[in-house]
Design a protein around this motif. Structure first.
Motif, PDB file in Angstrom:
ATOM      1  N   HIS A 162      48.118  -7.403  28.467  1.00  0.00           N
ATOM      2  CA  HIS A 162      49.465  -6.815  28.380  1.00  0.00           C
ATOM      3  C   HIS A 162      49.551  -5.825  27.218  1.00  0.00           C
ATOM      4  O   HIS A 162      50.606  -5.580  26.659  1.00  0.00           O
ATOM      5  CB  HIS A 162      50.502  -7.922  28.184  1.00  0.00           C
ATOM      6  CG  HIS A 162      50.557  -8.872  29.337  1.00  0.00           C
ATOM      7  ND1 HIS A 162      51.136  -8.546  30.543  1.00  0.00           N
ATOM      8  CD2 HIS A 162      50.081 -10.121  29.489  1.00  0.00           C
ATOM      9  CE1 HIS A 162      51.017  -9.565  31.382  1.00  0.00           C
ATOM     10  NE2 HIS A 162      50.393 -10.534  30.767  1.00  0.00           N
ATOM     11  N   GLY A 163      48.399  -5.285  26.835  1.00  0.00           N
ATOM     12  CA  GLY A 163      48.395  -4.353  25.704  1.00  0.00           C
ATOM     13  C   GLY A 163      48.057  -5.095  24.430  1.00  0.00           C
ATOM     14  O   GLY A 163      47.459  -6.165  24.457  1.00  0.00           O
ATOM     15  N   SER A 164      48.474  -4.552  23.298  1.00  0.00           N
ATOM     16  CA  SER A 164      48.125  -5.178  22.034  1.00  0.00           C
ATOM     17  C   SER A 164      49.056  -6.354  21.746  1.00  0.00           C
ATOM     18  O   SER A 164      49.879  -6.740  22.571  1.00  0.00           O
ATOM     19  CB  SER A 164      48.223  -4.152  20.895  1.00  0.00           C
ATOM     20  OG  SER A 164      47.661  -4.732  19.738  1.00  0.00           O
ATOM     21  N   THR A 165      48.858  -6.958  20.582  1.00  0.00           N
ATOM     22  CA  THR A 165      49.669  -8.108  20.188  1.00  0.00           C
ATOM     23  C   THR A 165      50.283  -7.837  18.813  1.00  0.00           C
ATOM     24  O   THR A 165      49.560  -7.528  17.857  1.00  0.00           O
ATOM     25  CB  THR A 165      48.846  -9.408  20.143  1.00  0.00           C
ATOM     26  OG1 THR A 165      49.536 -10.388  19.373  1.00  0.00           O
ATOM     27  CG2 THR A 165      47.447  -9.214  19.560  1.00  0.00           C
ATOM     28  N   VAL A 166      51.601  -7.949  18.742  1.00  0.00           N
ATOM     29  CA  VAL A 166      52.318  -7.633  17.503  1.00  0.00           C
ATOM     30  C   VAL A 166      51.974  -8.647  16.418  1.00  0.00           C
ATOM     31  O   VAL A 166      51.441  -8.308  15.364  1.00  0.00           O
ATOM     32  CB  VAL A 166      53.833  -7.583  17.759  1.00  0.00           C
ATOM     33  CG1 VAL A 166      54.610  -7.447  16.451  1.00  0.00           C
ATOM     34  CG2 VAL A 166      54.173  -6.430  18.697  1.00  0.00           C
ATOM     35  N   THR A 167      52.223  -9.927  16.661  1.00  0.00           N
ATOM     36  CA  THR A 167      51.947 -10.922  15.615  1.00  0.00           C
ATOM     37  C   THR A 167      50.444 -11.144  15.473  1.00  0.00           C
ATOM     38  O   THR A 167      49.972 -11.542  14.404  1.00  0.00           O
ATOM     39  CB  THR A 167      52.637 -12.267  15.926  1.00  0.00           C
ATOM     40  OG1 THR A 167      52.377 -12.618  17.276  1.00  0.00           O
ATOM     41  CG2 THR A 167      54.132 -12.189  15.702  1.00  0.00           C
ATOM     42  N   GLY A 168      49.692 -10.842  16.532  1.00  0.00           N
ATOM     43  CA  GLY A 168      48.234 -10.931  16.396  1.00  0.00           C
ATOM     44  C   GLY A 168      47.725  -9.887  15.409  1.00  0.00           C
ATOM     45  O   GLY A 168      46.884 -10.178  14.549  1.00  0.00           O
ATOM     46  N   THR A 169      48.259  -8.678  15.523  1.00  0.00           N
ATOM     47  CA  THR A 169      47.878  -7.615  14.571  1.00  0.00           C
ATOM     48  C   THR A 169      48.299  -8.010  13.165  1.00  0.00           C
ATOM     49  O   THR A 169      47.529  -7.863  12.206  1.00  0.00           O
ATOM     50  CB  THR A 169      48.558  -6.291  14.968  1.00  0.00           C
ATOM     51  OG1 THR A 169      48.170  -5.946  16.311  1.00  0.00           O
ATOM     52  CG2 THR A 169      48.177  -5.156  14.027  1.00  0.00           C
ATOM     53  N   ALA A 170      49.488  -8.598  13.053  1.00  0.00           N
ATOM     54  CA  ALA A 170      49.967  -9.036  11.730  1.00  0.00           C
ATOM     55  C   ALA A 170      49.030 -10.081  11.145  1.00  0.00           C
ATOM     56  O   ALA A 170      48.641 -10.020   9.973  1.00  0.00           O
ATOM     57  CB  ALA A 170      51.387  -9.609  11.854  1.00  0.00           C
ATOM     58  N   ASN A 171      48.612 -11.024  11.983  1.00  0.00           N
ATOM     59  CA  ASN A 171      47.732 -12.091  11.498  1.00  0.00           C
ATOM     60  C   ASN A 171      46.402 -11.546  10.994  1.00  0.00           C
ATOM     61  O   ASN A 171      45.925 -11.931   9.915  1.00  0.00           O
ATOM     62  CB  ASN A 171      47.457 -13.099  12.632  1.00  0.00           C
ATOM     63  CG  ASN A 171      48.098 -14.444  12.364  1.00  0.00           C
ATOM     64  OD1 ASN A 171      48.279 -14.837  11.211  1.00  0.00           O
ATOM     65  ND2 ASN A 171      48.472 -15.122  13.425  1.00  0.00           N
ATOM     66  N   ILE A 172      45.798 -10.652  11.767  1.00  0.00           N
ATOM     67  CA  ILE A 172      44.480 -10.128  11.378  1.00  0.00           C
ATOM     68  C   ILE A 172      44.616  -9.240  10.139  1.00  0.00           C
ATOM     69  O   ILE A 172      43.792  -9.283   9.223  1.00  0.00           O
ATOM     70  CB  ILE A 172      43.832  -9.363  12.544  1.00  0.00           C
ATOM     71  CG1 ILE A 172      43.723 -10.263  13.785  1.00  0.00           C
ATOM     72  CG2 ILE A 172      42.459  -8.825  12.126  1.00  0.00           C
ATOM     73  CD1 ILE A 172      43.135 -11.632  13.527  1.00  0.00           C
ATOM     74  N   LEU A 173      45.706  -8.475  10.068  1.00  0.00           N
ATOM     75  CA  LEU A 173      45.952  -7.671   8.855  1.00  0.00           C
ATOM     76  C   LEU A 173      46.000  -8.569   7.626  1.00  0.00           C
ATOM     77  O   LEU A 173      45.338  -8.328   6.615  1.00  0.00           O
ATOM     78  CB  LEU A 173      47.298  -6.953   8.997  1.00  0.00           C
ATOM     79  CG  LEU A 173      47.335  -5.579   9.631  1.00  0.00           C
ATOM     80  CD1 LEU A 173      48.769  -5.194   9.969  1.00  0.00           C
ATOM     81  CD2 LEU A 173      46.702  -4.552   8.703  1.00  0.00           C
ATOM     82  N   MET A 174      46.773  -9.653   7.725  1.00  0.00           N
ATOM     83  CA  MET A 174      46.973 -10.529   6.567  1.00  0.00           C
ATOM     84  C   MET A 174      45.715 -11.305   6.226  1.00  0.00           C
ATOM     85  O   MET A 174      45.492 -11.685   5.086  1.00  0.00           O
ATOM     86  CB  MET A 174      48.165 -11.460   6.817  1.00  0.00           C
ATOM     87  CG  MET A 174      49.493 -10.719   6.882  1.00  0.00           C
ATOM     88  SD  MET A 174      50.939 -11.805   6.894  1.00  0.00           S
ATOM     89  CE  MET A 174      50.942 -12.342   8.594  1.00  0.00           C
ATOM     90  N   ALA A 175      44.869 -11.537   7.231  1.00  0.00           N
ATOM     91  CA  ALA A 175      43.580 -12.193   6.940  1.00  0.00           C
ATOM     92  C   ALA A 175      42.637 -11.197   6.266  1.00  0.00           C
ATOM     93  O   ALA A 175      41.979 -11.507   5.265  1.00  0.00           O
ATOM     94  CB  ALA A 175      42.963 -12.728   8.230  1.00  0.00           C
ATOM     95  N   ALA A 176      42.635  -9.964   6.747  1.00  0.00           N
ATOM     96  CA  ALA A 176      41.621  -8.979   6.309  1.00  0.00           C
ATOM     97  C   ALA A 176      41.859  -8.467   4.893  1.00  0.00           C
ATOM     98  O   ALA A 176      40.905  -8.121   4.182  1.00  0.00           O
ATOM     99  CB  ALA A 176      41.587  -7.812   7.286  1.00  0.00           C
TER     100      ALA A 176
END
Ligand code: EPZ
Length: 433
Positions: A162-176
């Motif tokens: 369904h395209g990208s993931t909003v909170t998924g992107t947030a999670n990976i940003l905050m991990a990285a």
């Protein structure tokens, strides 16, 4: 429980102020776990979801201070590493705790979120992203168990069916941001709320490039420091009030509505014949009284496409526009819980797979209806503004998750809207009785 009673048919007038964006605040609150220093967050809307996230952070050991109704200060000197089921199941956005917890504490246990009425809400992309940063990921007894002891930067692709993931992107940003090495996120979500999170993280000392694009680069740093940050305005709340003006043929001004964040919505509603005046970078006037509306086809997509969070509210308007409109949900194909309730008010809408086929133009009449989720609640209230007679919207705790003082703001524009106890509802109308 409270209900909202709307006596429809009134014209609206005046100006309404938009608050901070719920969907920026929730990951931004989680990001406070990334530092032991105080983080002050301003322009925070007074919502049950926000208060709930604050409770979770406190349960995890952070010091949480509410400096005023719209300002919080969070100091995560110590952070637990387990986010329990009884908390996570109540709010899906708490999955955003995974990234900061594992980045800061090098391990985390977060309950798997349940689904909700708008869809199954999987987190496979979140977990795929974390594993690409060499984070150990195990699922056991309904919990995600993360081992961040050997994390390093990597290449992460976050595109899903369904395209990208909003909170998924947030999670990976905050991990990285605290993971040694360079990380590249491809097919990152570029919603304004993700941009806001990036801006907060940069103000805390994170090294992030490509903010607002689908390709984000992060250089991990040793530690992050505190910040004082003001959240962006809520484009979904803004769109909801613009639709309130449209559905009541009114001329109202929405302060805090940033046209640059709402291009797809404004374009589509202009195609339907709505007249907008972009007063300044953060103010839009809708000339519902000058608009001769016509049916349109809507397809929801990840940003910069038409936002799924304005789909239900738009259906309410299209139900009143003579002709055939088709609304297709590409983000949450089942997000049509509002349709049968709009049907109770006289709307002629049928569901064909991921699409709502709207035969618009029939007048709506007030009825007792049931809120099922946050945006469906708003859609039913908008429909009540246009309907003849009284509409009673029940279970409006859904509404309180994402709209601050919705009834009061509409009443300040001249709507006959009242928030009452369900005991004041005529007994033969209530299903809770
Ligand atoms: C955010 O949810 C918003 N919530 C939602 O707003 C919004 O509808 C949604 O983004 C889409 O814009 C918050 O930001 C707190 P996704 P999120 O991950 O991040 C699928 C509202 O009304 N997917 O972008 O949970 C998923 O099933 C709420 O304010 C996977 O398949 O949404 C959906 O079909 C409702 N695997 C699509 O992607 C994953 O790992 C988009 O989901 C993650 C998502």
């Amino acid at each position: 429980m409270d209900v909202v009673r709307i006596r429809g048919g009134r014209r609206l007038a005046g100006t309404v102020e938009i608050g901070g964006a719920k969907n920026a605040c929730l990951p931004i609150f989680s990001a406070c776990l990334l530092t032991a220093e105080p983080v002050t967050i301003r322009n925070v809307p007074d919502l049950s979801d926000v208060r709930f996230m604050a409770d979770i952070l406190e349960r995890l050991g952070a010091t949480v201070e509410r400096l005023d109704p719209h300002t919080w200060r969070i100091t995560a000197a110590q952070v637990a590493t387990r986010a329990p089921y009884d908390l996570v199941r109540k709010m899906r956005a708490s999955v955003c705790l995974m990234g900061p917890m594992v980045a800061r504490m090098k391990r985390a246990e977060v309950s798997l979120p349940g689904g909700c009425v708008i869809g199954p809400r999987p987190i496979d992309l979140h977990l795929k992203g974390l594993s690409k940063l060499n984070c150990g990921v195990e699922i056991e007894a309904g919990y995600v168990k993360l081992d961040g002891s050997r994390m390093r930067g990597g290449e992460v692709f976050l595109g899903g069916r369904h395209g990208s993931t909003v909170t998924g992107t947030a999670n990976i940003l905050m991990a990285a941001v605290l993971t040694p090495g360079r990380t590249r996120i491809d097919s990152a979500a570029c919603e304004p709320e993700v941009v806001d999170l990036c801006r907060l993280l940069i103000s805390m000392g994170a090294k992030i490039e490509g903010v607002g694009s689908h390709a984000i680069h992060i250089e991990g740093v040793e530690a992050l420091h505190g910040a004082d940050y003001s959240v962006l305005h809520d484009r979904i709340e803004a769109g909801t009030y613009l639709l309130a003006g449209a559905i009541t043929h009114s001329d109202i001004t929405v302060k805090g509505a940033q046209a640059e964040h709402m291009a797809a919505f404004l374009d589509k509603l202009s195609e339907a014949g709505l007249v907008f005046e972009i007063v300044d970078a953060a103010t839009i006037r809708v000339r519902g009284d000058q608009s001769d509306l016509r049916p349109v086809d809507v397809i929801t997509l990840p940003h910069p496409g038409f936002p799924t969070d304005l789909q239900a509210q738009t259906c309410a308007l299209l139900a009143l526009i003579p002709g055939l409109s088709i609304v297709t949900e590409r983000v949450y194909p089942n997000r049509f819980m509002h349709v049968p309730e709009l049907g109770r008010m006289g709307a002629d809408i049928s569901i064909e797979g991921p699409s709502a086929v709207i035969k618009g133009g029939r007048p709506l009449s007030g009825a007792p209806v049931m809120a099922s989720d946050l945006r469906a609640s708003a859609a039913l209230i908008l429909a009540g503004l246009a309907a003849s007679g009284e509409t009673w919207v029940q279970r409006i705790y859904h509404l309180d998750r994402g709209y601050e003082k919705f009834d009061e703001k509409l009443a300040s524009l001249g709507a006959d809207v009242a928030r009452l106890s369900d005991t004041e509802m005529p007994k033969d109308l209530s299903v809770e009785a």
